[in-house]
Every structure is written in C-alpha cells, then in structure tokens.
Design an enzyme around this catalytic site. Sequence first.
Site, PDB file in Angstrom:
ATOM      1  N   ASP A   1      -3.944 -27.405 -23.762  1.00 58.15           N
ATOM      2  CA  ASP A   1      -3.247 -26.400 -23.850  1.00 58.15           C
ATOM      3  C   ASP A   1      -2.070 -26.355 -23.177  1.00 58.15           C
ATOM      4  O   ASP A   1      -0.948 -25.767 -23.404  1.00 58.15           O
ATOM      5  CB  ASP A   1      -4.149 -25.309 -23.534  1.00 58.15           C
ATOM      6  CG  ASP A   1      -5.177 -25.027 -24.579  1.00 58.15           C
ATOM      7  OD1 ASP A   1      -5.172 -25.484 -25.581  1.00 58.15           O
ATOM      8  OD2 ASP A   1      -6.068 -24.044 -24.230  1.00 58.15           O
TER       9      ASP A   1
ATOM     10  N   ARG B   1      -5.627 -11.976  -0.314  1.00 57.33           N
ATOM     11  CA  ARG B   1      -5.174 -10.920   0.283  1.00 57.33           C
ATOM     12  C   ARG B   1      -4.774  -9.752  -0.992  1.00 57.33           C
ATOM     13  O   ARG B   1      -3.951 -10.188  -1.677  1.00 57.33           O
ATOM     14  CB  ARG B   1      -3.548 -11.298   0.842  1.00 57.33           C
ATOM     15  CG  ARG B   1      -3.642 -12.133   1.964  1.00 57.33           C
ATOM     16  CD  ARG B   1      -4.098 -11.343   3.187  1.00 57.33           C
ATOM     17  NE  ARG B   1      -3.282 -10.192   3.524  1.00 57.33           N
ATOM     18  CZ  ARG B   1      -2.030 -10.120   4.308  1.00 57.33           C
ATOM     19  NH1 ARG B   1      -1.814 -11.377   5.151  1.00 57.33           N
ATOM     20  NH2 ARG B   1      -1.385  -9.234   4.640  1.00 57.33           N
TER      21      ARG B   1
ATOM     22  N   SER C   1      -7.022 -14.148 -19.198  1.00 54.06           N
ATOM     23  CA  SER C   1      -7.442 -12.722 -19.330  1.00 54.06           C
ATOM     24  C   SER C   1      -9.160 -12.536 -19.491  1.00 54.06           C
ATOM     25  O   SER C   1      -9.823 -11.783 -19.194  1.00 54.06           O
ATOM     26  CB  SER C   1      -6.740 -12.026 -20.352  1.00 54.06           C
ATOM     27  OG  SER C   1      -7.141 -10.704 -20.758  1.00 54.06           O
ATOM     28  N   SER C   2      -9.703 -13.521 -20.645  1.00 55.75           N
ATOM     29  CA  SER C   2     -11.103 -13.500 -20.863  1.00 55.75           C
ATOM     30  C   SER C   2     -11.718 -13.896 -19.424  1.00 55.75           C
ATOM     31  O   SER C   2     -12.906 -13.139 -19.461  1.00 55.75           O
ATOM     32  CB  SER C   2     -11.221 -14.710 -21.954  1.00 55.75           C
ATOM     33  OG  SER C   2     -12.726 -14.652 -22.023  1.00 55.75           O
TER      34      SER C   2
END
EC number: 2.7.1.23
Length: 272
Positions: free
Chosen positions: A62, A140, A173-174
């Site tokens: 990817d 942080r 995101s997944s």
Amino acid sequence: MKVAFVIRKDCKRCATIAKSIIELIPPDWEKIYDTEAAKFLGGVGKDITEISADIIIAIGGDGTVLRILQNAKGPVLGINMGGLGFLTEIEIDEVGSSTYKLIRGEYKINEAMKLKVYINGRRLEDCTNEAVVHTDRIARIRQFKIYVDGHFLTTIKSDGVIVATPTGSSSYSSSAGGPLLLPTVRGMVISYLAPYSSRIKPVVVPSESTVEIKIAGNDQDSLLILDGQKEYKIKSGDTVSISMSEEKARFVSFRESIYDRLRDKVIKHVVN
C-alpha cells in the site's frame, strides 16, 4: 501503450516480478522505470514525480501505491508483496494470469475520491487515504477544535484526528474505530486517536463538506501527515482544512464488483 514500473525500495524480489511481467508484455509497449526499478532492470530511471503512463504497475504494498498516487500520473495496478495490501489488486501467484488480462484489455479503471488539504490557506499535496493531525510527541495529549462547513462540531482532547476517504476508511481510521465506507459512498470519516472521553464517536460527513481542524491551547505543536508519506509541522493557532479534491485516484481492477475487494481484503482477514 506506455507502462511504468515502480517498485518498493531495495526490493530485489519486486524487481524479479517486474522482469517476469516485462517478458510477457508486447515488445512494442513503451516501458518506463522509476529510479529504484532501474537499479535492478537497467536503463535510465525516472524520478517518480516525472512518471506519466497509461498504466503504472506498483510492486510492493500500500505504501508503494500511495507514493505513486501522490507523485505520478496514471492509473495504478498494485501487486501485493506481503501484508494486507488493501490498495493492491493482485497477489504474486496471480501475476501471470493478470498480465495476460492486461494485454487483452480485460480490465477496468476505477476512480476514487482524493482529499485536498490546506494549512492556513496554503495548499499541500492531495491524499488518497487520510489526513492525520497528530501530537508531535508520544504521550502528549492535544486539544483540537473541529468544524464542518464552518459550523462548530466539537472540541476533543486526543492524540490526534483522522479525516479519511472511503478508500482510507479501511486503513488507519478503521484501527481507530472508524466505520468502513464503500467506495461508492460519498463521504468522509472523522475519527479520533485515543480520545480522552470514550463517549466521542467517529462521524461521517458528506464528501462535499469542508472539515477544519484547529489546534487549540498553548504549546500544542502537532504534525500533519498525508497518507503516511508527507509530514508537516503545525503549531497552536494553525488551521488544517480538508475537503474533496478535484483530482481522482485511479486504479486498474480485474474484479467484477467492489464487494469482491471488500471480501478478499477485509472481511476474509477479519473472519480468519
């Protein structure tokens, strides 16, 4: 037909796959190599930013595909050399049969949404998977204000914010708990990395929307990362603006439907 070959860095096996394809394709097809492929295959290699072709064959994973989509021009045929390879089309054992399909023209070009990204009004590179605003140091937490089409959505304390395309919804995101969107869905996913409150959930907004992420508070330096390829430093008071690009990512596909890809690349791995 002009075909370009782009391979993963220092991957001799990738070059071997490229050579096997070159031996099958018609001799009158023009062949272009990126600088990495040229190391193994000979000839003069081109910088990836100079590559423009009818088909760009990406041999790696990817990351290789995303690097092409961000820098070169042409539809991409990805060959997976290991890992999930959601953006790749074929596995190593399918190279021969897929090359013959390519020669016969038995493929289609699918288009996918890309994101255009700005920092304080300055446009950056487009991205295909996601734009991530992330803390610049480990452990942080940062405070981000999020707006959609100029309307305030939320203030969130977290390690970061992800805005993903349907293509990117299966990636970073997944892993942050965001939903999977089919490529035909016109939307963007806003998801959060390690949010301070578990009540904060990912949001899907229309693809026509503009998402703004403002770095709130003092001493809140962060990073903006595009498709894991490009990185920019941002500071308190900066605004990152994300919306649908006019440009499209283009993929060569041999599959009959998008559900074949979803099953082969995502569902099968989850079930197994």
